[in-house]
Design a protein around this motif. Structure first.
Motif, PDB file in Angstrom:
ATOM      1  N   ARG A   1       0.837  -1.206   0.000  1.00 37.58           N
ATOM      2  CA  ARG A   1       0.000   0.000   0.000  1.00 37.58           C
ATOM      3  C   ARG A   1       0.867   1.249   0.000  1.00 37.58           C
ATOM      4  O   ARG A   1       0.557   2.230  -0.667  1.00 37.58           O
ATOM      5  N   VAL A   2       1.957   1.194   0.781  1.00 34.79           N
ATOM      6  CA  VAL A   2       2.880   2.334   0.797  1.00 34.79           C
ATOM      7  C   VAL A   2       3.482   2.546  -0.596  1.00 34.79           C
ATOM      8  O   VAL A   2       3.562   3.675  -1.089  1.00 34.79           O
ATOM      9  N   MET A   3       3.865   1.428  -1.226  1.00 29.48           N
ATOM     10  CA  MET A   3       4.423   1.520  -2.582  1.00 29.48           C
ATOM     11  C   MET A   3       3.413   2.179  -3.519  1.00 29.48           C
ATOM     12  O   MET A   3       3.772   3.007  -4.361  1.00 29.48           O
ATOM     13  N   ILE A   4       2.150   1.792  -3.377  1.00 28.38           N
ATOM     14  CA  ILE A   4       1.110   2.365  -4.228  1.00 28.38           C
ATOM     15  C   ILE A   4       0.966   3.859  -3.937  1.00 28.38           C
ATOM     16  O   ILE A   4       0.927   4.676  -4.851  1.00 28.38           O
ATOM     17  N   ALA A   5       0.951   4.194  -2.653  1.00 29.32           N
ATOM     18  CA  ALA A   5       0.849   5.607  -2.274  1.00 29.32           C
ATOM     19  C   ALA A   5       1.996   6.402  -2.892  1.00 29.32           C
ATOM     20  O   ALA A   5       1.811   7.500  -3.417  1.00 29.32           O
ATOM     21  N   MET A   6       3.181   5.794  -2.848  1.00 29.94           N
ATOM     22  CA  MET A   6       4.363   6.461  -3.372  1.00 29.94           C
ATOM     23  C   MET A   6       4.246   6.658  -4.882  1.00 29.94           C
ATOM     24  O   MET A   6       4.593   7.711  -5.415  1.00 29.94           O
ATOM     25  N   SER A   7       3.739   5.623  -5.564  1.00 24.82           N
ATOM     26  CA  SER A   7       3.660   5.717  -7.022  1.00 24.82           C
ATOM     27  C   SER A   7       2.556   6.681  -7.448  1.00 24.82           C
ATOM     28  O   SER A   7       2.603   7.237  -8.534  1.00 24.82           O
ATOM     29  N   LEU A   8       1.562   6.871  -6.575  1.00 19.88           N
ATOM     30  CA  LEU A   8       0.462   7.759  -6.944  1.00 19.88           C
ATOM     31  C   LEU A   8       0.719   9.201  -6.520  1.00 19.88           C
ATOM     32  O   LEU A   8      -0.052  10.098  -6.843  1.00 19.88           O
ATOM     33  N   ALA A   9       1.816   9.406  -5.801  1.00 26.89           N
ATOM     34  CA  ALA A   9       2.079  10.700  -5.183  1.00 26.89           C
ATOM     35  C   ALA A   9       1.909  11.864  -6.157  1.00 26.89           C
ATOM     36  O   ALA A   9       1.356  12.890  -5.814  1.00 26.89           O
ATOM     37  N   CYS A  10       2.394  11.691  -7.376  1.00 23.40           N
ATOM     38  CA  CYS A  10       2.376  12.821  -8.304  1.00 23.40           C
ATOM     39  C   CYS A  10       1.268  12.695  -9.347  1.00 23.40           C
ATOM     40  O   CYS A  10       1.401  13.262 -10.440  1.00 23.40           O
TER      41      CYS A  10
END
Lengths: 352, 315
Positions: free
Chosen positions: A165-174
């Motif tokens: 989920r963190v990875m997803i959050a990171m990839s969606l950040a921008c």
């Protein structure tokens, strides 16, 4: 399909790796289109070149690999021709990626907040404080409980599902245009898998991004994708909308894949596997790469590589059966299913 | 954290006890009568007896050890046979000289080693990498005493060096407070350490660069420079810290030759002189002090892990 705007088009992509035993063509002429806002699944067995295709798009294949040919058109510009600097501005910003291994994909010495903030500060010129607040928002978005506390956690303090989920959050950040998900659920428990898939789908609907979903799981494809590219031995062998692919797969390999899945709607005592193994990249068959394993292969298949042919619906298949040159039976039996061949024999069977 | 430090401190007690036993045994491991050895061959019976009395050699070995230990714990390491001054005083004045030498050498070793190691790793398998590693291998294989002598010959004696190098000429007055006199011995010690640190940093960096999280960082659009310094280096430093700690400890004990060559009045020289004059209490004292510091430096290294790597569960 032609009416939809294409956001990414991969044309005849070739990626090779230098090894001690010589060059290996891991990706050998891959082409597919990603319509805007849609999800394309890239399916295939291990070693079929799915991940390398994805990494080639971001130009992250590492020092011993090289993309030798083809084009990757993103909004009309060829990514392969961009400077490293411009490419870097796209990565994690307009095109981002999540990986298969949530356990090892996060840096162990930084908090998850720091790692999410990094992308924000890099691409969105946010201050440290703004990025921190946005990180908490993103963690909320991906469904992490008490995000204001979790943001200060180190990766080792989180479970595999949480880390993904963190990875997803990171990839969606921008707010990327394209999300490449490389087997994001493979390393997770089944229950967590479903949650993560649901999350990606939900976020796609909300944020309107296009997704490239790499998986070896046809079940995942059926659930999440609009289009599918089936890969075999470094090539796309069938490209189709997901409905057509599951209703009437054309390629013997795809039929074989679907037949080897356990089903609950019919009575089955035994699964029918595809015989043989994926060919070694050092020793590729001369003709169609699936021909040594294909139940319908003819001499033509064994000596000449078929081209990726497009039908009137825009679906594509790399198989002699559906070409004019087919010289075998007009009705071909593949893993217990019958397909009507095109070509000489087919003309008498199919009315125009 | 505090709990951990306390526990690690307690754990050093058995180690230090072992050290005292070894140090104490030194005198008794020497073949022959220690008192006779200290007194010298031509000494009279009376002198030998006096020395035996002074060193407490008349008592049984366990009693001698007990006394040695109780005294040592109170900071009393006996007194020098040669000068008659307490060993602690003998050490005291020279201890800081050695610490200073070791400290500067460690700084040189870390700076040179890290830079060389990182450059090597970033440009791995290129000519730069190979050259650095060859030089490092050279630095590693070169004995300190030889390199020290070469440095003296190149920079301190002879006048074929360019004028601008004048400033690092050694002064005949020996180790003083002037920094130029520090350069040559520090280079002698530091370069050897730098070689080890460079090789360690390189291999550690190369390992870390292959990790999945480095790929994640690149996929995020982080520049290669930040990938190296922010994402890779911090992870790669963990094993390097151990080496740096060991190096510092090694410099404290291993400065013996360097101090001798450069005529520095440090612990090393003191030890050598004590051995030469068979001054057992001084030998015991210096070895004990160096060992204790070595153990403490290692403890510091262990604790510093916590700050570098959050995963290491210290409990």
């Amino acid at each position: 399909m032609t009416t939809l705007e294409t956001i990414l088009e991969v044309k005849n992509l070739k990626t090779t790796f230098k090894t001690d035993a010589g060059d290996v063509n891991a990706v050998d002429g891959v082409s597919f289109k990603l319509p805007k806002g849609k999800t394309i699944g890239i399916v295939g067995e291990s070693g079929s070149g799915k991940s390398i295709t994805a990494l080639s798009i971001l130009r992250l294949i590492g020092s011993n690999g090289q993309t030798k040919g083809g084009e990757i058109l993103y909004k009309g510009q060829d990514l392969l021709k961009l400077s490293e600097d411009k490419m870097r501005k796209l990565r994690g910003n307009e095109i981002s990626m999540i990986f298969q291994e949530p356990m090892t994909s996060l840096n162990p010495v930084y908090t998850v907040g720091q790692q999410i903030s990094e992308a924000l500060m890099l691409h969105q010129n946010m201050s440290k404080k703004e990025a921190h607040l946005r990180s908490i928002e993103l963690l909320t978005l991906v469904g992490i409980p008490s995000p204001d506390k979790r943001v200060k956690n180190y990766p080792f303090e989180l479970s595999g599902g949480m880390r993904q989920r963190v990875m997803i959050a990171m990839s969606l950040a921008c707010n990327p245009e394209i999300l490449i998900a490389d087997e994001p659920t493979t390393a997770l428990d089944v229950t967590i898998q479903a949650q993560i898939l649901e999350l990606i789908k939900d976020l796609q609907d909300r944020l309107g991004m296009s997704v490239i979903f790499i998986t070896h799981d046809l079940g995942v494809v059926a659930e999440t994708c609009d289009y599918v590219a089936v890969m075999y031995a470094g090539q796309v062998v069938e490209y189709s909308d997901v409905r057509s692919l599951f209703r009437e797969p054309k390629l013997p390999y795809t039929i074989g894949l679907l037949k080897s899945l356990p089903r609950h709607d019919i009575e089955q005592t035994k699964l029918e596997p595809i015989k043989g193994n994926v060919p070694s990249p050092y020793n590729m068959p001369v003709g169609c790469r699936f021909s040594p394993r294909c139940p319908a292969a003819t001499d033509l298949c064994r000596t000449k590589m078929p081209l990726l042919e497009t039908d009137e619906k825009g679906n594509q298949v790399r198989c002699w059966i559906y070409s004019e040159e087919w010289n075998g039976e007009s009705e071909v039996e593949i893993y217990g299913e019958t397909r009507i061949a095109k070509g000489r024999g087919a003309k008498t069977v199919l009315p125009d | 954290m505090t709990k951990y430090i306390i526990r690690r401190l307690l754990q050093t007690i058995p180690v230090l006890l072992g050290v005292t036993i070894l140090v104490f045994s030194l005198m008794h491991l020497v073949p022959g009568d220690p008192a006779q050895i200290v007194a010298g061959e031509g000494a009279s019976e009376q002198t030998v007896n006096n020395i035996r009395e002074r060193l407490g050699l008349n008592e049984s070995i366990p009693v001698q050890y007990g006394k040695f230990l109780t005294n040592a714990l109170q900071g009393d390491l006996g007194s020098s046979v040669r000068s008659g001054r307490p060993v602690m005083d003998e050490i005291g004045s020279r201890f800081w000289v050695t610490v200073e030498l070791a400290f500067y050498s460690t700084i040189v070793a870390v700076l040179l080693g890290l830079i060389a190691g990182i450059v090597s790793a970033v440009r791995h398998y290129t000519l730069t990498d190979t050259s650095i590693m060859v030089v490092a291998l050279f630095g590693l294989s070169m004995p300190n005493f030889w390199f020290g002598l070469l440095l003296i010959q190149w920079f301190a004696i002879g006048n074929w060096m360019p004028e601008w190098l004048e400033f690092i000429k050694m002064r005949p007055s020996g180790w003083g407070d002037e920094w130029r006199q520090v350069i040559l011995p520090v280079l002698t010690l530091g370069t050897g350490g730098a070689a080890i640190i460079a090789r360690m940093t390189r291999s550690s960096m190369l390992e870390v660069i292959e990790q999945d999280y480095i790929r994640t960082a690149r996929a995020k659009g982080v520049s290669e420079r930040l990938v190296t310094y922010r994402h890779a280096l911090k992870n790669a430093l963990i094993p390097v810290v151990t080496v740096v700690g060991l190096e510092f400890g090694g410099f404290l004990g291993g400065a013996v030759l360097t101090e001798t060559i450069f005529a520095i009045n440090g612990m090393g020289r003191l030890t050598i002189d004590a051995i030469r004059t068979r001054d057992f209490p001084v030998v015991q004292g210096t070895v004990l002090v160096i060992s204790v510091i070595f153990v403490l430096v290692n403890l510091l290294v262990d604790i510093s892990y916590r700050f570098l790597n959050k995963r290491i569960d210290l409990n």
